[in-house]
Write a protein that holds these residues in place. Sequence first.
Motif, PDB file in Angstrom:
ATOM      1  N   GLY A  69       0.805  -1.222   0.000  1.00  0.00           N
ATOM      2  CA  GLY A  69       0.000   0.000   0.000  1.00  0.00           C
ATOM      3  C   GLY A  69       0.832   1.263   0.000  1.00  0.00           C
ATOM      4  O   GLY A  69       0.289   2.369  -0.065  1.00  0.00           O
ATOM      5  N   ALA A  70       2.164   1.124   0.064  1.00  0.00           N
ATOM      6  CA  ALA A  70       3.032   2.288   0.208  1.00  0.00           C
ATOM      7  C   ALA A  70       2.888   3.269  -0.949  1.00  0.00           C
ATOM      8  O   ALA A  70       2.855   4.485  -0.755  1.00  0.00           O
ATOM      9  N   GLN A  71       2.797   2.740  -2.182  1.00  0.00           N
ATOM     10  CA  GLN A  71       2.737   3.638  -3.343  1.00  0.00           C
ATOM     11  C   GLN A  71       1.431   4.417  -3.395  1.00  0.00           C
ATOM     12  O   GLN A  71       1.397   5.566  -3.835  1.00  0.00           O
ATOM     13  N   VAL A  72       0.341   3.799  -2.961  1.00  0.00           N
ATOM     14  CA  VAL A  72      -0.942   4.512  -2.928  1.00  0.00           C
ATOM     15  C   VAL A  72      -0.880   5.637  -1.905  1.00  0.00           C
ATOM     16  O   VAL A  72      -1.336   6.760  -2.159  1.00  0.00           O
ATOM     17  N   ALA A  73      -0.304   5.353  -0.742  1.00  0.00           N
ATOM     18  CA  ALA A  73      -0.146   6.399   0.273  1.00  0.00           C
ATOM     19  C   ALA A  73       0.726   7.529  -0.261  1.00  0.00           C
ATOM     20  O   ALA A  73       0.445   8.717  -0.028  1.00  0.00           O
TER      21      ALA A  73
END
Length: 467
Positions: free
Chosen positions: A323-327
């Motif tokens: 989920g890091a890239q979405v954040a």
Amino acid sequence: MPLHTQVDESIQDDELDVNPVYVRELTSEIPRYRLPAHGMLPRTALQVVRDELILDGNARLNLATFVTTWMEPEAELLMSECAAKNMIDKDEYPQTAELERRCVNILGSLWNAPAGSAATGCSTTGSSEGCMLGGMALLWRWRARRQAAGLDATKPNLVMGSNVQVCWEKFCRYWQVEPRYVPMVPGRLHLRGAEAAAKCDENTIGVVAILGSTMDGSYEPVLEISQALDRLQAERGHDVPVHVDGASGGFVAPFLQPDLEWDFRVPRVASINASGHKYGLVYPGVGWVMWRTPDALPEDLIFRVNYLGGEMPTFALNFSRPGAQVAAQYYNFIRLGHEGYMRVHQACQDVALRLSGEIAKMGPFELLSEGRDLPVFAFKLRDDITGYSVFDLSERLRMRGWQVPAYTFPDDMTDTAVMRIVVRNGFSMDLADLLLSDLRLQVRTLEHHPQTQPPPEIQHKRQAFKH
């Protein structure tokens, strides 16, 4: 003086303060292609891997890739904090799912989804997955229409320019769709309306329009293509939707060319994909895909999964991903805002235009684009330059650390070899001047020392590009 007695105490290797890379590992081979029998200290493993990665090129000097190579330290910190979150576990990480929902809504507004259309979309691992999902929706909709009308639905085709990214070739092969390519020709390096319409028939599931060709950075004229398809429908009854592959341009055109009609303002545009990890300014890999209305995404493509406590609708080619890239995408949206994105991309375009303008003045080069669409441009050697090639020049620049790709164009223009420069956030005007200085130096060197026979590795690379 006091006397001291030696204490006989064994010291384990893993208690030594000296980095074993420079002592024990100096004579110990670390297996590369099989699991070692024993482990090593964390700092030793880190040192071994880091030492090998020194051989990689410098990402900041990589003018071949469209992918983001610099982010703010705060964004990197946020990504490290979110790296362990699985994007698919929306019940366990509901706020990450909420950030994804907000990003989709922001993009719907940015791409001018009609009010009340309930435009729908999702994050992906990148534009390649976004293209696959967009193509699947086109295929399923076309097949449903054909079957409802009692017509044959076994011979789908997809129309696109030969300059498309390889993911579209993969889509056609994996889902058994006939690719109908419109070739590039001198003076027309991408798809145009008349050529697209001429390839369409009752079996065409859609036309792919590229907002930012990887070959030269130019935009394909989405509105012109759509209007040609309007005329086709009026004359022959073929209702052909458009998918916009905005892998790069989807995050550039809204800020640098806001009046350009390429998005959901064009009624025939059914879906759009873009790469958050290109000009969305996020590290790889994150992409986005959106459909104008919910019915543009067939319901039977959506899986409703009962997973870890809740029912979850999903449309994807994979399952687990961070989920890091979405954040980080949401961070960029609120950190930069509309003005910030515009300033970042305008700075990139200013650098691209300076580079292309100075390269045009050098003498041996001919520009094929300038960087006025994407901050990307391509150039070739004049036909009368025979003592060296763009492949020679590319190799010479690599000696100084610059990664400027040389390649040949697709079918029907494979005899045209070009170089391409992609300007991204983090490539400053100062770096551009250094590149120009090195380019002038290498041109002078090659002019004084012509390459009569290219080295074997260059010959191999040329053949690889042609095939």
